[in-house]
Scaffold this motif. Structure first.
Motif: not given
Length: 390
Positions: A211-219, A362-368
């Protein structure tokens, strides 16, 4: 006069019993088990209450096996120091016993109001004395509120699926895995089930299962050179903490000029949101992500985040976690924070930071990110996302 003598005699008897309770080797009837259990439970960090606990533990280790349910029910995973003491005490009580009170332990496990950790340990004790009884208890625990017991039940189904596959009974193996899927809570077990089904050609999404949340808005990006951004309150954060909401049409002054909100979608397979890809691998930067979640009722929940870099999480304007850690690895449900959902729409804001390290790892910039109940069951938003409220 006789009444006075009687009172004095009674007082002396009470004092004598109290002193005897402090001495080693006294009969168990002279030492209240609840007091010794409470003494162990009051052990604090840094050794607080240690001296008193040593005395109490010595008495408890000499308790009869009939007291096992009481000791097991004292085990609280919110106090890991005391729990380790209880484990040692239980082991000593069992070692000294001629036989275990299996029926009493089965009754203890059957009472769902008893402590989850103690109930699971009771099953382990029963397994040593009566393997068939333990197997029946484990088989009935796939939906148990005790997570350790539930893990045993899911492990059993995984073993049975392996055995069925070894016998070339593919349909039976698939059925057992599908039976386990809705009840698995431990991330490694759930991932194992999904991967095994995938190997069998069964299309199951890890993101959907968790049940990962997949839809986001980013700024973003906002400045995080030398780590300044973690504690800097940029516009979206100030707006959200003040009002519990954000204006998706607003412009903000970012690290390299004005920035605006835009949509971002998680990977459909595992629910990972790749910020680096979206922001062209920007370094020394902060990104904010916003979404909504609709709940049919007001409930206590947990926010669960996997993130390889520094992060903060707010729900309905209240901060529920903050972790200033960079590139130390990540795993599903790496960070967990208690929170509350209100009935209807809830708003979530994440702050995900990246530093300036240039090593390849160290290049990963991500999340779940996901929301769960207090037992780790993934929750899904009950209303479809609409334009402007992702």
């Amino acid at each position: 006069m006789a009444r006075h003598i009687h009172s004095i005699f009674g007082l002396l008897m009470a004092v004598g019993l109290a002193v005897a309770a402090m001495l080693p080797g006294q009969s168990w009837a002279e030492s209240p088990i609840d007091a010794d259990i409470a003494t162990i439970g009051s052990i604090g960090p840094g050794g607080g209450g240690h001296a008193e606990a040593v005395v109490a533990a010595k008495r408890l280790r000499n308790a009869g096996v009939e007291h096992l349910p009481e000791i097991l029910n004292a085990m609280d995973d919110d106090n890991p120091i005391a729990m380790n003491w209880y484990r040692g005490i239980v082991a000593d009580v069992v070692r000294r016993a001629d036989r275990l009170p299996v029926d009493d332990l089965i009754g203890f496990v059957g009472d769902l109001n008893n402590r989850p950790v103690g109930r699971a340990l009771a099953v382990e004790l029963i397994r040593d004395a009566d393997g068939d009884a333990a197997e029946r208890l484990i088989a009935a625990s796939v939906d148990d509120p005790s997570l350790p017991l539930r893990e045993m039940a899911i492990a059993r189904l995984l073993d049975l699926a392996d055995q069925a596959k070894q016998r070339k009974e593919e349909e039976q193996a698939e059925k057992l895995l599908m039976d386990a899927l809705p009840f698995a809570r431990q991330p490694t077990q759930l991932k194992t089930i999904v991967n095994r089904l995938d190997d069998m050609g069964v299309d199951v999404s890890l993101a959907d299962s968790f049940c990962m949340i997949g839809k986001w808005s980013l700024v973003g990006p906002f400045d995080n050179v030398d780590g300044v951004g973690f504690d800097t309150v940029y516009g979206p954060e100030a707006e959200f903490t003040a009002n519990g909401s954000v204006d998706l049409n607003a412009k903000h002054e970012g690290k390299n000029g004005p920035v605006t909100w835009h949509d971002i979608q998680a990977d459909s397979d595992d629910g990972t949101v790749d910020i680096a890809k979206d922001l062209d691998k920007e370094k020394g930067a902060v990104a904010y992500l916003w979404t909504t979640f609709d709940s049919p009722s007001a409930i206590d929940i947990q926010a669960r985040l996997s993130c390889v870099t520094a992060n903060k999480v707010w729900i309905n304007g209240r901060q529920v976690m903050a972790n200033e850690v960079y590139h130390s690895g990540s795993a599903i449900d790496q960070y967990i924070g208690d929170a509350k959902l209100q009935q209807g729409q809830n708003v979530i804001l994440l702050k995900i930071c990246q530093n300036e390290q240039t090593q390849s790892w160290a290049q990963d910039w991500e999340f779940q990110f996901r929301l769960t109940d207090r037992n780790g069951k993934g929750l899904k938003s009950q209303a479809p996302n609409t334009e402007g409220t992702r």
